[in-house]
Enzyme design. Structure first.
Site, PDB file in Angstrom:
ATOM      1  N   LYS A 184      -5.060   4.635   0.536  1.00 49.14           N
ATOM      2  CA  LYS A 184      -5.579   4.004  -0.679  1.00 49.14           C
ATOM      3  C   LYS A 184      -6.036   5.002  -1.735  1.00 49.14           C
ATOM      4  O   LYS A 184      -7.011   4.782  -2.453  1.00 49.14           O
ATOM      5  CB  LYS A 184      -6.714   3.023  -0.344  1.00 49.14           C
ATOM      6  N   ALA A 185      -5.293   6.101  -1.836  1.00 49.49           N
ATOM      7  CA  ALA A 185      -5.649   7.112  -2.841  1.00 49.49           C
ATOM      8  C   ALA A 185      -4.579   7.255  -3.926  1.00 49.49           C
ATOM      9  O   ALA A 185      -4.651   8.165  -4.744  1.00 49.49           O
ATOM     10  CB  ALA A 185      -5.876   8.460  -2.154  1.00 49.49           C
ATOM     11  N   GLY A 186      -3.585   6.371  -3.921  1.00 49.62           N
ATOM     12  CA  GLY A 186      -2.527   6.465  -4.929  1.00 49.62           C
ATOM     13  C   GLY A 186      -1.180   6.847  -4.351  1.00 49.62           C
ATOM     14  O   GLY A 186      -0.307   7.345  -5.063  1.00 49.62           O
ATOM     15  N   THR A 187      -0.994   6.588  -3.067  1.00 48.99           N
ATOM     16  CA  THR A 187       0.249   6.962  -2.374  1.00 48.99           C
ATOM     17  C   THR A 187       1.477   6.314  -3.000  1.00 48.99           C
ATOM     18  O   THR A 187       2.471   6.975  -3.288  1.00 48.99           O
ATOM     19  CB  THR A 187       0.200   6.494  -0.889  1.00 48.99           C
TER      20      THR A 187
ATOM     21  N   HIS B 281      -0.053   9.775   5.879  1.00 46.38           N
ATOM     22  CA  HIS B 281      -1.510   9.777   5.709  1.00 46.38           C
ATOM     23  C   HIS B 281      -2.150  10.739   6.710  1.00 46.38           C
ATOM     24  O   HIS B 281      -3.376  10.793   6.821  1.00 46.38           O
ATOM     25  CB  HIS B 281      -2.088   8.378   5.949  1.00 46.38           C
TER      26      HIS B 281
ATOM     27  N   ARG C  79      -8.418  11.000  -4.170  1.00 42.75           N
ATOM     28  CA  ARG C  79      -9.186  10.051  -4.987  1.00 42.75           C
ATOM     29  C   ARG C  79     -10.658  10.191  -4.639  1.00 42.75           C
ATOM     30  O   ARG C  79     -11.010  10.426  -3.482  1.00 42.75           O
ATOM     31  CB  ARG C  79      -8.705   8.628  -4.661  1.00 42.75           C
TER      32      ARG C  79
ATOM     33  N   SER D 199     -11.564   0.693  -2.140  1.00 44.93           N
ATOM     34  CA  SER D 199     -10.165   0.275  -2.034  1.00 44.93           C
ATOM     35  C   SER D 199      -9.757   0.110  -0.569  1.00 44.93           C
ATOM     36  O   SER D 199      -9.070  -0.851  -0.204  1.00 44.93           O
ATOM     37  CB  SER D 199      -9.276   1.310  -2.724  1.00 44.93           C
TER      38      SER D 199
ATOM     39  N   ASP E 272      -0.266  -2.221 -13.826  1.00 43.20           N
ATOM     40  CA  ASP E 272       0.053  -3.652 -13.959  1.00 43.20           C
ATOM     41  C   ASP E 272       1.538  -3.933 -13.778  1.00 43.20           C
ATOM     42  O   ASP E 272       1.924  -4.978 -13.265  1.00 43.20           O
ATOM     43  CB  ASP E 272      -0.407  -4.174 -15.327  1.00 43.20           C
TER      44      ASP E 272
ATOM     45  N   ARG F  25      -4.823  -3.664  -6.018  1.00 44.96           N
ATOM     46  CA  ARG F  25      -5.930  -4.522  -6.437  1.00 44.96           C
ATOM     47  C   ARG F  25      -6.322  -4.272  -7.883  1.00 44.96           C
ATOM     48  O   ARG F  25      -6.124  -5.084  -8.755  1.00 44.96           O
ATOM     49  CB  ARG F  25      -7.110  -4.297  -5.480  1.00 44.96           C
ATOM     50  N   LYS F  26      -6.894  -3.092  -8.159  1.00 43.02           N
ATOM     51  CA  LYS F  26      -7.364  -2.818  -9.525  1.00 43.02           C
ATOM     52  C   LYS F  26      -6.846  -1.503 -10.081  1.00 43.02           C
ATOM     53  O   LYS F  26      -6.608  -1.386 -11.273  1.00 43.02           O
ATOM     54  CB  LYS F  26      -8.899  -2.822  -9.569  1.00 43.02           C
ATOM     55  N   GLY F  27      -6.743  -0.490  -9.222  1.00 45.36           N
ATOM     56  CA  GLY F  27      -6.241   0.803  -9.680  1.00 45.36           C
ATOM     57  C   GLY F  27      -7.116   1.462 -10.731  1.00 45.36           C
ATOM     58  O   GLY F  27      -6.645   2.189 -11.588  1.00 45.36           O
TER      59      GLY F  27
END
Length: 301
Positions: free
Chosen positions: A53-56, A115, A137, A145, A238, A263-265
Site C-alpha cells: 500500500k505504498a504506491g506499487t 513486497h 510512503r 491505507s 482517479d 481508496r484515496k491516494g
C-alpha cells in the site's frame, strides 16, 4: 497470456499471521518459497519493490506505459496489471503463482513486483544487476491505507479495529514485517547498489510529471515530453481507480463493498484516523525507530 480463472478464490479463508524468516507473513507468500528464492532474473528485468500500500500499482502502471504504452496498446485494455507485472512471491490456490507468471512474461523487459524486504529478495536480481524501483510512503498514511486494505482483502489475516491495527503496525506484526525495516533496508541498499531508484509516494502525488521524468532518466529512456505528459494523465489516481485493468476489481478475494483497492491516494489522510494520543505515541515510537537513518518523509504536502 490467457486470463486467470479466479473461481477457486471464492472460498478462500483468511490466513493466520506466521513468523517466517524473521518477519510476519502469511502462507500465500511462503508456500512457493523455494521457487521464489531460486527465480532466475535476467539482466534487463525491472523489479518494483514496495511495502504494501505504498504506491506499487501506480509505479507498475507508469513503468508499463513507459515501455509498452505505444508498442502494445491492446495490453492497456485487455490485460490486468497483475498479469503484466506479476507479484513474484504470491501463491494462491488454483491460479498460477507469481513465479510462473513471471517466467511466462512475453515482454522485454519483464516488469516484476515484490513486497519482500530487501534481505529476502531473490538473489539473482542483485547478481544480474537488475534495475530496482522502490517506492516508499510515509508511515502514517501507509498504516491507514494498509488498515483499509486488510479489511477488504480475504488474503490478509482477520482484521482488527484501527487502534489495535496501529499498535500491531508499530510492533512490526503486519504481513511483510515492520515498515521501518522495509523502507530503511532498501534505503541502505541504495547506498551500495547503484541500480536502485528510490521514489517517494508524496513526491509522486505532488508532481507526477517530474517523477516520471526522473524515472526515465534512471531507466535510460528518452521518452518524448508529450508521451510523458500522456502517461502522467493516464496514471492519475482517479483515472486508474476507474480502470478495471488497474483497480483490481476483477479479483474476488477483495471486497469492494468494504473498501475499494484504490481508496484515496492522498497525502495526509492519516489526520482523519489518528487521535491526538495515537499521534503522540506514534511520533515518539517513530523517532526511536528511525533515529539511525538519514531517510526522511513528509506526512503532509
Amino acid at each position: 497470456m490467457e486470463g486467470i480463472d479466479f473461481s477457486s478464490l471464492n472460498s478462500i479463508k483468511r490466513p493466520e499471521l506466521i513468523e517466517f524468516e524473521g518477519i510476519s507473513m502469511v502462507h500465500f507468500f511462503t508456500d512457493n518459497w523455494e521457487n521464489v528464492q531460486n527465480f532466475q532474473a535476467r539482466p534487463d528485468d525491472i523489479l518494483i519493490a514496495t511495502y504494501p500500500k505504498a504506491g506499487t500499482t501506480w509505479a507498475s502502471y507508469i513503468l508499463d506505459l513507459l515501455y509498452f504504452g505505444n508498442t502494445a496498446p491492446e495490453r492497456q485494455t485487455s490485460v490486468p496489471i497483475y498479469m503484466r507485472v506479476p507479484f513474484i512471491e504470491s501463491h494462491f490456490p488454483g491460479i498460477p503463482s507469481g513465479v510462473a507468471l513471471a517466467e511466462k512474461l512475453p515482454t522485454k523487459p519483464r516488469l516484476i513486483k515484490t513486497h519482500l524486504p530487501v534481505q529476502l529478495v531473490p538473489k539473482s536480481f542483485w547478481e544480474q544487476n537488475c534495475k530496482v524501483v522502490y517506492v516508499a510512503r510515509n508511515a502514517k498514511d501507509n498504516a491507514v491505507s494498509y488498515y483499509h486494505f486488510e479489511r477488504m482483502n480475504m488474503g490478509q489475516p482477520e482484521p482488527v479495529d484501527w487502534n489495535n491495527f496501529l499498535q500491531m503496525f508499530m510492533d512490526g506484526k503486519k504481513v511483510f514485517g515492520p515498515w521501518y525495516d522495509h523502507v530503511c533496508g532498501y534505503w541502505e541498499k541504495k547506498q551500495t547498489y547503484s541500480n536502485l531508484h528510490y521514489m517517494f509516494f508524496e513526491d509522486m502525488v505532488e508532481d507526477t510529471g517530474l517523477e516520471v521524468e526522473r524515472l526515465c532518466s534512471f531507466l535510460g529512456l528518452s521518452t518524448p515530453i508529450e508521451e510523458r505528459e500522456k502517461i502522467t494523465k493516464s496514471t492519475h489516481f482517479d483515472v486508474m481507480k476507474g480502470n478495471k485493468m488497474t483497480n483490481y476489481s476483477t479479483v474476488p478475494v477483495m471486497d469492494f463493498k468494504i473498501s475499494p483497492f484504490m481508496r484515496k491516494g492522498k497525502v495526509g489522510d492519516w489526520k482523519t484516523h489518528f487521535t491526538v494520543a495515537q499521534n503522540e505515541q506514534f511520533d515518539e515510537h517513530y523517532k526511536q525507530k528511525m533515529k539511525n537513518t538519514t531517510l526522511q518523509f513528509r506526512t503532509v504536502i
